[in-house]
Structures are given as C-alpha cells and as structure tokens.
Design a protein around this motif. Structure first.
Motif, mmCIF file in Angstrom:
data_model
loop_
_atom_site.group_PDB
_atom_site.id
_atom_site.type_symbol
_atom_site.label_atom_id
_atom_site.label_comp_id
_atom_site.label_asym_id
_atom_site.label_seq_id
_atom_site.Cartn_x
_atom_site.Cartn_y
_atom_site.Cartn_z
ATOM 1 N N VAL A 149 8.252 0.653 2.364
ATOM 2 C CA VAL A 149 8.546 0.938 1.059
ATOM 3 C C VAL A 149 10.065 0.905 -0.034
ATOM 4 N N ARG A 150 10.709 1.474 0.646
ATOM 5 C CA ARG A 150 12.057 1.946 0.087
ATOM 6 C C ARG A 150 13.277 0.404 0.859
ATOM 7 N N ARG A 151 12.979 -0.414 1.256
ATOM 8 C CA ARG A 151 13.557 -1.715 1.835
ATOM 9 C C ARG A 151 13.075 -2.846 -0.160
ATOM 10 N N ILE A 152 11.891 -3.044 0.091
ATOM 11 C CA ILE A 152 10.905 -3.081 -1.277
ATOM 12 C C ILE A 152 11.695 -2.987 -2.392
ATOM 13 N N LEU A 153 11.998 -1.508 -2.801
ATOM 14 C CA LEU A 153 12.354 -1.282 -4.023
ATOM 15 C C LEU A 153 13.764 -1.609 -3.758
ATOM 16 N N ALA A 154 14.706 -1.276 -2.671
ATOM 17 C CA ALA A 154 16.320 -2.358 -2.698
ATOM 18 C C ALA A 154 15.967 -3.321 -3.645
ATOM 19 N N ALA A 155 15.631 -4.168 -2.387
ATOM 20 C CA ALA A 155 15.093 -5.732 -3.019
ATOM 21 C C ALA A 155 15.235 -5.739 -4.472
ATOM 22 N N SER A 156 13.907 -5.142 -4.890
ATOM 23 C CA SER A 156 13.289 -5.091 -6.683
ATOM 24 C C SER A 156 14.515 -4.132 -7.063
ATOM 25 N N GLN A 157 15.381 -3.696 -6.884
ATOM 26 C CA GLN A 157 16.108 -2.613 -8.070
ATOM 27 C C GLN A 157 17.305 -3.879 -8.033
ATOM 28 N N GLU A 158 17.479 -5.066 -6.452
ATOM 29 C CA GLU A 158 18.923 -5.806 -6.620
ATOM 30 C C GLU A 158 18.076 -7.236 -7.567
ATOM 31 N N ASN A 159 17.201 -7.573 -6.961
ATOM 32 C CA ASN A 159 16.745 -9.371 -8.011
ATOM 33 C C ASN A 159 16.654 -8.586 -9.100
ATOM 34 N N ASN A 160 16.000 -7.494 -9.843
ATOM 35 C CA ASN A 160 15.703 -7.426 -11.604
ATOM 36 C C ASN A 160 17.312 -7.045 -12.242
ATOM 37 N N ARG A 161 18.130 -6.390 -11.033
ATOM 38 C CA ARG A 161 18.968 -6.197 -12.674
ATOM 39 C C ARG A 161 19.702 -7.094 -12.666
ATOM 40 N N LYS A 162 19.872 -8.601 -11.687
ATOM 41 C CA LYS A 162 20.723 -9.960 -12.088
ATOM 42 C C LYS A 162 18.934 -10.480 -12.851
ATOM 43 N N ALA A 163 17.777 -10.638 -12.973
ATOM 44 C CA ALA A 163 16.629 -11.363 -13.683
ATOM 45 C C ALA A 163 16.568 -10.424 -15.808
ATOM 46 N N GLY A 164 16.831 -9.516 -15.699
ATOM 47 C CA GLY A 164 17.269 -8.573 -17.079
ATOM 48 C C GLY A 164 15.425 -8.090 -17.023
ATOM 49 N N LEU A 165 14.858 -7.515 -15.388
ATOM 50 C CA LEU A 165 13.988 -7.298 -15.474
ATOM 51 C C LEU A 165 14.127 -5.778 -15.349
ATOM 52 N N THR A 166 13.191 -4.611 -16.159
ATOM 53 C CA THR A 166 13.516 -2.942 -15.469
ATOM 54 C C THR A 166 11.705 -3.521 -15.647
ATOM 55 N N GLY A 167 11.311 -1.746 -14.727
ATOM 56 C CA GLY A 167 9.867 -1.406 -14.768
ATOM 57 C C GLY A 167 10.187 -0.261 -13.267
ATOM 58 N N ALA A 168 8.825 -0.309 -13.249
ATOM 59 C CA ALA A 168 8.485 1.362 -12.408
ATOM 60 C C ALA A 168 7.188 0.663 -11.259
ATOM 61 N N LEU A 169 7.606 1.431 -9.825
ATOM 62 C CA LEU A 169 7.099 1.059 -8.861
ATOM 63 C C LEU A 169 6.599 1.855 -8.346
ATOM 64 N N MET A 170 5.446 2.783 -7.809
ATOM 65 C CA MET A 170 4.215 3.603 -7.689
ATOM 66 C C MET A 170 3.580 3.449 -5.770
ATOM 67 N N PHE A 171 3.906 4.241 -4.790
ATOM 68 C CA PHE A 171 3.043 3.710 -3.955
ATOM 69 C C PHE A 171 2.473 5.236 -3.528
ATOM 70 N N ASN A 172 1.052 4.702 -3.392
ATOM 71 C CA ASN A 172 -0.162 6.216 -3.105
ATOM 72 C C ASN A 172 -1.266 5.542 -2.610
ATOM 73 N N SER A 173 -1.815 6.467 -1.855
ATOM 74 C CA SER A 173 -2.777 6.167 -1.800
ATOM 75 C C SER A 173 -3.215 4.884 -1.417
ATOM 76 N N GLY A 174 -2.900 4.227 -0.426
ATOM 77 C CA GLY A 174 -2.294 3.026 -0.112
ATOM 78 C C GLY A 174 -2.355 1.602 -0.795
ATOM 79 N N CYS A 175 -2.132 2.253 -2.232
ATOM 80 C CA CYS A 175 -2.164 1.170 -3.178
ATOM 81 C C CYS A 175 -0.646 1.130 -3.564
ATOM 82 N N PHE A 176 0.051 0.257 -4.273
ATOM 83 C CA PHE A 176 1.115 0.059 -5.443
ATOM 84 C C PHE A 176 0.809 0.108 -7.043
ATOM 85 N N ALA A 177 1.237 0.006 -7.528
ATOM 86 C CA ALA A 177 1.396 0.527 -9.196
ATOM 87 C C ALA A 177 2.802 -0.151 -9.722
ATOM 88 N N GLN A 178 2.988 -0.873 -10.529
ATOM 89 C CA GLN A 178 4.164 -2.020 -10.559
ATOM 90 C C GLN A 178 4.008 -2.619 -12.251
#
Ligand SMILES: Cc1cc2nc3c(=O)[nH]c(=O)nc-3n(C[C@H](O)[C@H](O)[C@H](O)COP(=O)(O)O)c2cc1C
Length: 154
Positions: free
Chosen positions: A27-56
C-alpha cells in the motif's frame, strides 16, 4: 486539453494477496507512486485502505482525472471498482495533498468499519457525498501526520 475541475469518488476491494508488513509495504508503494504521478498531473485527493477495501477521491482537470482513473481501474491490485461520484466541482477539497493517506490509525479503521457496516459492505449503497465527506474529515484530522506535498494549481 480540458481544464474543468472534476472529482471522482470510488470504492474497491483489495486483491493484494499478502498481510501484515508485506501488505503495508504494498500500500505504501501505491501511495508513493500516486503522490509522484498526481503531483505531475495536477491531481489532488485522498486514499483510504481499510477492512480489505480501498476508497479514493481524485480531483483535478477532467482529462487528468479520466486518464489516471483509467490506469487505476485496470490495476490488478484491486477489483470490483465502483464509482460513486464523477462530477464537476467548483473547488478542490484536498488542495494541499497530492494524495493524502487516511487509513493508518485504529480510529480511522473503526470509523471506516462503521461506514462499511452501515452500508452492509455494499459499495453501491454508499453515497459518493458521504464517502467524500469522510475522507476529507479524516485528511484534515490527520494533517500533521500526513505527508503533505505542495498543492497543484486547479
Ligand atoms: C487503490 C489504488 C489507488 C491508486 N491511486 C493512484 C493515483 O491516485 N495516481 C496514480 O498515478 N496511480 C494510482 N494507482 C496506481 C496505478 O494503478 C498505476 O499502477 C500507476 O499509476 C502506474 O504508475 P507508474 O507508471 O509510475 O508505475 C493506484 C493503484 C491502486 C491499486
């Protein structure tokens, strides 16, 4: 290029076949790639991981949201991706986070479990507005502990 500000809210099931530290690392790797890519693409947001589910929540220019979500929805680390909201918005709700992570504390886990319980673990029964509101509240509470990155300009 379409610059209209949009947000997309989805919910999905974890398909990473690991637990404990290995799962956290994945999950940490997903987050790190997301932060890098999103910064370049002008995207912001939040990611939650819990109870076997993602919400974003993803927010930014329409074309960047679409392009990134297309990639995310093909990712085999999760499945049953359910879009709860995809619409134009006047303002960003996560303007300082290229991707806040809000699944980390026990308190978050308990709150998310409540949401999951009240919706019967049925993504289709969760409203996009409600999920958006929860992720935003959690991101604001977690602000000091969350890796913040310079905001992208809308
Ligand atoms: C639950 C989940 C959320 C993700 N969120 C994002 C995201 O916000 N931005 C992003 O670029 N990639 C995200 N990804 C990863 C993409 O699916 C894809 O692996 C990645 O963008 C490829 O980036 P790379 O080419 O830099 O490795 C997410 C993946 C998962 C499973």
């Amino acid at each position: 290029m379409t610059r209209d500000l949009h947000h997309l809210v989805y919910y999905s099931r974890n398909r990473i076949a690991a637990d404990g530290a290995t799962l956290c690392e994945a999950v940490r790797r997903i987050l790190a790639a997301s932060q890098e890519n999103n910064r370049k693409a002008g995207l912001t947001g939040a990611l939650m991981f819990n109870s076997g589910c993602f919400a974003q929540v993803l927010e930014g220019p329409l074309d960047a949201v679409e392009e990134t979500f297309e990639r995310i929805s093909r990712d085999e680390r999760h499945g049953e991706v359910s879009v709860l909201a995809f619409e134009p918005v006047a303002l960003r709700s996560f303007g300082t986070w290229s991707m806040a992570f809000v699944g980390g504390s026990l308190e978050d886990a308990e709150r998310f479990a409540d949401v999951a319980r009240s919706s019967g673990f049925e993504p289709a029964r969760l409203s996009g507005d409600r999920l958006h509101e929860i992720l935003r509240d959690l991101a604001i509470e977690a602000e000091p502990a969350t890796a913040r990155t310079p905001s992208a300009v809308a």
